[in-house]
Design a protein around this motif. Sequence first.
Motif, PDB file in Angstrom:
ATOM      1  N   ASP A  98      21.152  -7.042   0.774  1.00  0.00           N
ATOM      2  CA  ASP A  98      22.147  -7.940   1.364  1.00  0.00           C
ATOM      3  C   ASP A  98      21.967  -7.977   2.879  1.00  0.00           C
ATOM      4  O   ASP A  98      21.315  -7.099   3.450  1.00  0.00           O
ATOM      5  CB  ASP A  98      23.565  -7.463   1.027  1.00  0.00           C
ATOM      6  CG  ASP A  98      24.607  -8.545   1.267  1.00  0.00           C
ATOM      7  OD1 ASP A  98      24.232  -9.720   1.467  1.00  0.00           O
ATOM      8  OD2 ASP A  98      25.805  -8.222   1.249  1.00  0.00           O
ATOM      9  N   GLU A  99      22.527  -8.995   3.525  1.00  0.00           N
ATOM     10  CA  GLU A  99      22.404  -9.090   4.976  1.00  0.00           C
ATOM     11  C   GLU A  99      23.764  -9.321   5.623  1.00  0.00           C
ATOM     12  O   GLU A  99      24.696  -9.780   4.982  1.00  0.00           O
ATOM     13  CB  GLU A  99      21.427 -10.207   5.386  1.00  0.00           C
ATOM     14  CG  GLU A  99      21.994 -11.606   5.397  1.00  0.00           C
ATOM     15  CD  GLU A  99      22.118 -12.225   4.026  1.00  0.00           C
ATOM     16  OE1 GLU A  99      21.394 -11.811   3.105  1.00  0.00           O
ATOM     17  OE2 GLU A  99      22.968 -13.119   3.879  1.00  0.00           O
ATOM     18  N   ASP A 202      21.659 -10.569  -2.944  1.00  0.00           N
ATOM     19  CA  ASP A 202      22.868 -11.370  -2.831  1.00  0.00           C
ATOM     20  C   ASP A 202      22.409 -12.747  -2.343  1.00  0.00           C
ATOM     21  O   ASP A 202      21.929 -12.890  -1.223  1.00  0.00           O
ATOM     22  CB  ASP A 202      23.840 -10.727  -1.831  1.00  0.00           C
ATOM     23  CG  ASP A 202      25.162 -11.451  -1.792  1.00  0.00           C
ATOM     24  OD1 ASP A 202      25.597 -11.968  -2.838  1.00  0.00           O
ATOM     25  OD2 ASP A 202      25.764 -11.526  -0.702  1.00  0.00           O
TER      26      ASP A 202
HETATM   27 MN    MN Z   1      25.361 -11.547   1.373  1.00  0.00          MN
END
Ligand code: MN
Length: 308
Positions: A98-99, A202
């Motif tokens: 995820d980021e 994600d």
């Molecule tokens: Mn995300």
Amino acid sequence: MSTITLAVSPAQLQEMQAAYQKVLNPKTPPYALFAAKNQGTTITAYRSGKVVFQGNHAQAEAQKWDKAAVPKTAQAKANAKSRSLPANFAQLAVLGSDEVGNGSYFGPLVVCSAYVAPEQFALLKEYGVKDSKLLTDPQIREIAAMLKVTIPYKKLILTPKKYNEIQPTYNAVRMKVALHNQAIFLLLQDLAPTEPDAILIDQFTPKANYQKYVAQEKNQVTAPIYFETKGEQYHLAVAAASILARASFLDELERLSKVCGFTLPSGAGVKSDQIAAKILRHGGEPALTEVAKLHFANTEKAKKIAFR
Ligand code: MN
């Protein structure tokens, strides 16, 4: 009986309406432009350009307009609807990615990949690992500190300065693709010979887009990757990755605040414009490029505030 749906141009829609003029149904269904019945096939056309053919000869009727028209089989429909993830996904050993920081004017872009195997599920739940949006910043920092000594992870930080340097050639999506790919690649190397059961990102862009950009990268991850929006709902690995990324983003924002001498807010609102204006007045664009993602609209707004 089968159903076929076509998407047609406004011009073709008019053409159809004219062609079916003599067999129009007296009643038009809600939201439809017209409905008609031709030799047992019901044709319902919508203003959006969607045209639905229903009946035993639906295919022949639809093929008058589009030779490639074929009914979707029940299986194809089921596949399109069902999630792409295996049914037991939450029970697998997963590498999640995820980021954070993509939508914040100040601060870096952080990508984190984390590996969570079933034997750690209970512990992570005890730590309070869940959707990071449901956690406060202090909670995130506390949980992240515990995760760092519990699970394998790889974190990449793209500082604003570096971000601004590559932004003219790497759009925001390509940057994220490059960072996710690299974080996953490095974590897989760390984990070897262990291989995760699955990899889940994600989702921030359609899969095809991801594949297009990743094809331009050096160390491409070749293992299959799943993409789901709200990925943290499907596996603790994504939730953990998200928490680690968020904690790192907060740390960086704090560090950069010290560098420039102003408390930098997260987000991209009016507050960001005002702080950016102060930074511009003190140190000009060289100071701002160290702490902010310059291509955001905030930069122009800040210039107006600073130099009016
Ligand atoms: Mn995300």
